[in-house]
Design a protein around this motif. Structure first.
Motif, PDB file in Angstrom:
ATOM      1  N   ARG A 101       0.840  -1.210   0.000  1.00 29.94           N
ATOM      2  CA  ARG A 101       0.000   0.000   0.000  1.00 29.94           C
ATOM      3  C   ARG A 101       0.869   1.251   0.000  1.00 29.94           C
ATOM      4  NH1 ARG A 101      -3.041  -2.796   3.762  1.00 29.94           N
ATOM      5  NH2 ARG A 101      -2.146  -1.600   5.461  1.00 29.94           N
ATOM      6  N   ILE A 102       1.917   1.246   0.798  1.00 27.32           N
ATOM      7  CA  ILE A 102       2.844   2.396   0.817  1.00 27.32           C
ATOM      8  C   ILE A 102       3.501   2.540  -0.547  1.00 27.32           C
ATOM      9  CG2 ILE A 102       5.003   3.270   1.817  1.00 27.32           C
ATOM     10  CD1 ILE A 102       4.115   1.887   4.469  1.00 27.32           C
ATOM     11  N   GLY A 103       3.898   1.425  -1.150  1.00 25.83           N
ATOM     12  CA  GLY A 103       4.495   1.459  -2.482  1.00 25.83           C
ATOM     13  C   GLY A 103       3.555   2.027  -3.526  1.00 25.83           C
ATOM     14  N   HIS A 104       2.272   1.634  -3.468  1.00 25.30           N
ATOM     15  CA  HIS A 104       1.281   2.166  -4.411  1.00 25.30           C
ATOM     16  C   HIS A 104       1.150   3.672  -4.246  1.00 25.30           C
ATOM     17  CE1 HIS A 104      -1.108  -1.814  -5.142  1.00 25.30           C
ATOM     18  NE2 HIS A 104       0.171  -1.920  -5.404  1.00 25.30           N
ATOM     19  N   GLU A 105       1.112   4.123  -2.999  1.00 27.01           N
ATOM     20  CA  GLU A 105       0.973   5.560  -2.745  1.00 27.01           C
ATOM     21  C   GLU A 105       2.200   6.324  -3.244  1.00 27.01           C
ATOM     22  OE1 GLU A 105      -0.427   9.220  -1.756  1.00 27.01           O
ATOM     23  OE2 GLU A 105      -1.517   7.346  -1.990  1.00 27.01           O
ATOM     24  N   LEU A 106       3.390   5.793  -3.009  1.00 21.60           N
ATOM     25  CA  LEU A 106       4.610   6.456  -3.497  1.00 21.60           C
ATOM     26  C   LEU A 106       4.626   6.516  -5.022  1.00 21.60           C
ATOM     27  CD1 LEU A 106       7.275   4.976  -1.066  1.00 21.60           C
ATOM     28  CD2 LEU A 106       6.554   7.370  -1.215  1.00 21.60           C
ATOM     29  N   LEU A 107       4.223   5.425  -5.665  1.00 15.69           N
ATOM     30  CA  LEU A 107       4.178   5.419  -7.128  1.00 15.69           C
ATOM     31  C   LEU A 107       3.148   6.423  -7.647  1.00 15.69           C
ATOM     32  CD1 LEU A 107       4.526   1.652  -8.047  1.00 15.69           C
ATOM     33  CD2 LEU A 107       6.087   3.509  -8.636  1.00 15.69           C
ATOM     34  N   ARG A 108       2.002   6.496  -6.986  1.00 14.88           N
ATOM     35  CA  ARG A 108       0.967   7.442  -7.400  1.00 14.88           C
ATOM     36  C   ARG A 108       1.489   8.879  -7.294  1.00 14.88           C
ATOM     37  NH1 ARG A 108      -2.733  10.558  -5.295  1.00 14.88           N
ATOM     38  NH2 ARG A 108      -2.302   9.929  -3.153  1.00 14.88           N
ATOM     39  N   GLN A 109       2.184   9.190  -6.204  1.00 12.97           N
ATOM     40  CA  GLN A 109       2.738  10.536  -6.025  1.00 12.97           C
ATOM     41  C   GLN A 109       3.771  10.849  -7.104  1.00 12.97           C
ATOM     42  OE1 GLN A 109       4.273  10.792  -2.045  1.00 12.97           O
ATOM     43  NE2 GLN A 109       2.261  10.490  -1.111  1.00 12.97           N
ATOM     44  N   ALA A 110       4.646   9.892  -7.373  1.00 12.77           N
ATOM     45  CA  ALA A 110       5.679  10.108  -8.395  1.00 12.77           C
ATOM     46  C   ALA A 110       5.056  10.210  -9.789  1.00 12.77           C
ATOM     47  CB  ALA A 110       6.710   8.989  -8.346  1.00 12.77           C
ATOM     48  N   ALA A 111       4.019   9.415 -10.040  1.00  9.99           N
ATOM     49  CA  ALA A 111       3.332   9.476 -11.339  1.00  9.99           C
ATOM     50  C   ALA A 111       2.673  10.835 -11.520  1.00  9.99           C
ATOM     51  CB  ALA A 111       2.298   8.353 -11.436  1.00  9.99           C
ATOM     52  N   ARG A 112       2.041  11.347 -10.476  1.00  8.94           N
ATOM     53  CA  ARG A 112       1.418  12.668 -10.550  1.00  8.94           C
ATOM     54  C   ARG A 112       2.455  13.762 -10.781  1.00  8.94           C
ATOM     55  NH1 ARG A 112      -3.351  13.028  -6.004  1.00  8.94           N
ATOM     56  NH2 ARG A 112      -4.878  11.866  -7.232  1.00  8.94           N
ATOM     57  N   ALA A 113       3.662  13.543 -10.278  1.00 14.29           N
ATOM     58  CA  ALA A 113       4.737  14.524 -10.462  1.00 14.29           C
ATOM     59  C   ALA A 113       5.357  14.425 -11.853  1.00 14.29           C
ATOM     60  CB  ALA A 113       5.813  14.335  -9.397  1.00 14.29           C
TER      61      ALA A 113
END
Length: 140
Positions: free
Chosen positions: A79-91
């Protein structure tokens, strides 16, 4: 003899140096063909990436998120990995966009519209893997 003053315009602070250094070391370890596949090295690199990822360094978020999604066995880390990927994808990180789009095609997320969105963004930036996966999604 008098010490020379530092010619750099900004004073160096020790709080800024370790995250940059740890980020470079972590990326070097992960990109090393001989070292990057070893679980102990990945674990160490993940620990080095944690602080820069918390500080919002996009490449650290992307790499740590990918590691947590692929190499960790527990749901909390994923779940933490998904959130980090989502943040990086948005960036705007192309690798994170592809990886997050790929994860959106799989259970438990299984969001084809989200997957298509992120894969199209990555594909527009030249990701061949994203283009290939989009082609597979279009067949279904």
């Amino acid at each position: 003899m008098k010490p020379r003053p530092d010619p750099s315009p900004e004073p160096r602070t020790s709080s800024n140096e370790p995250p940059r250094f740890s980020l470079r070391v972590a990326l070097w370890l992960l990109d090393s063909p001989r070292l990057g596949s070893k679980p102990s090295v990945k674990h160490f690199a993940g620990r080095l990436l944690k602080q820069p990822a918390r500080q919002g360094v996009v490449v650290a978020q992307s790499r740590l998120g990918t590691m947590l999604c692929h190499d960790c066995g527990n749901a909390r880390d994923r779940r933490i990995g998904h959130e980090l990927l989502r943040q990086a994808a948005r960036a705007g990180d192309c690798n994170a966009q592809y990886e997050y789009g790929r994860l959106c095609t799989q259970a438990p997320i299984s969001e084809p519209r989200q997957a298509r969105h992120w894969l199209e963004l990555a594909s527009a930036k030249g990701s061949l893997d994203a283009q290939r996966l989009l082609g597979q999604l279009n067949r279904f």
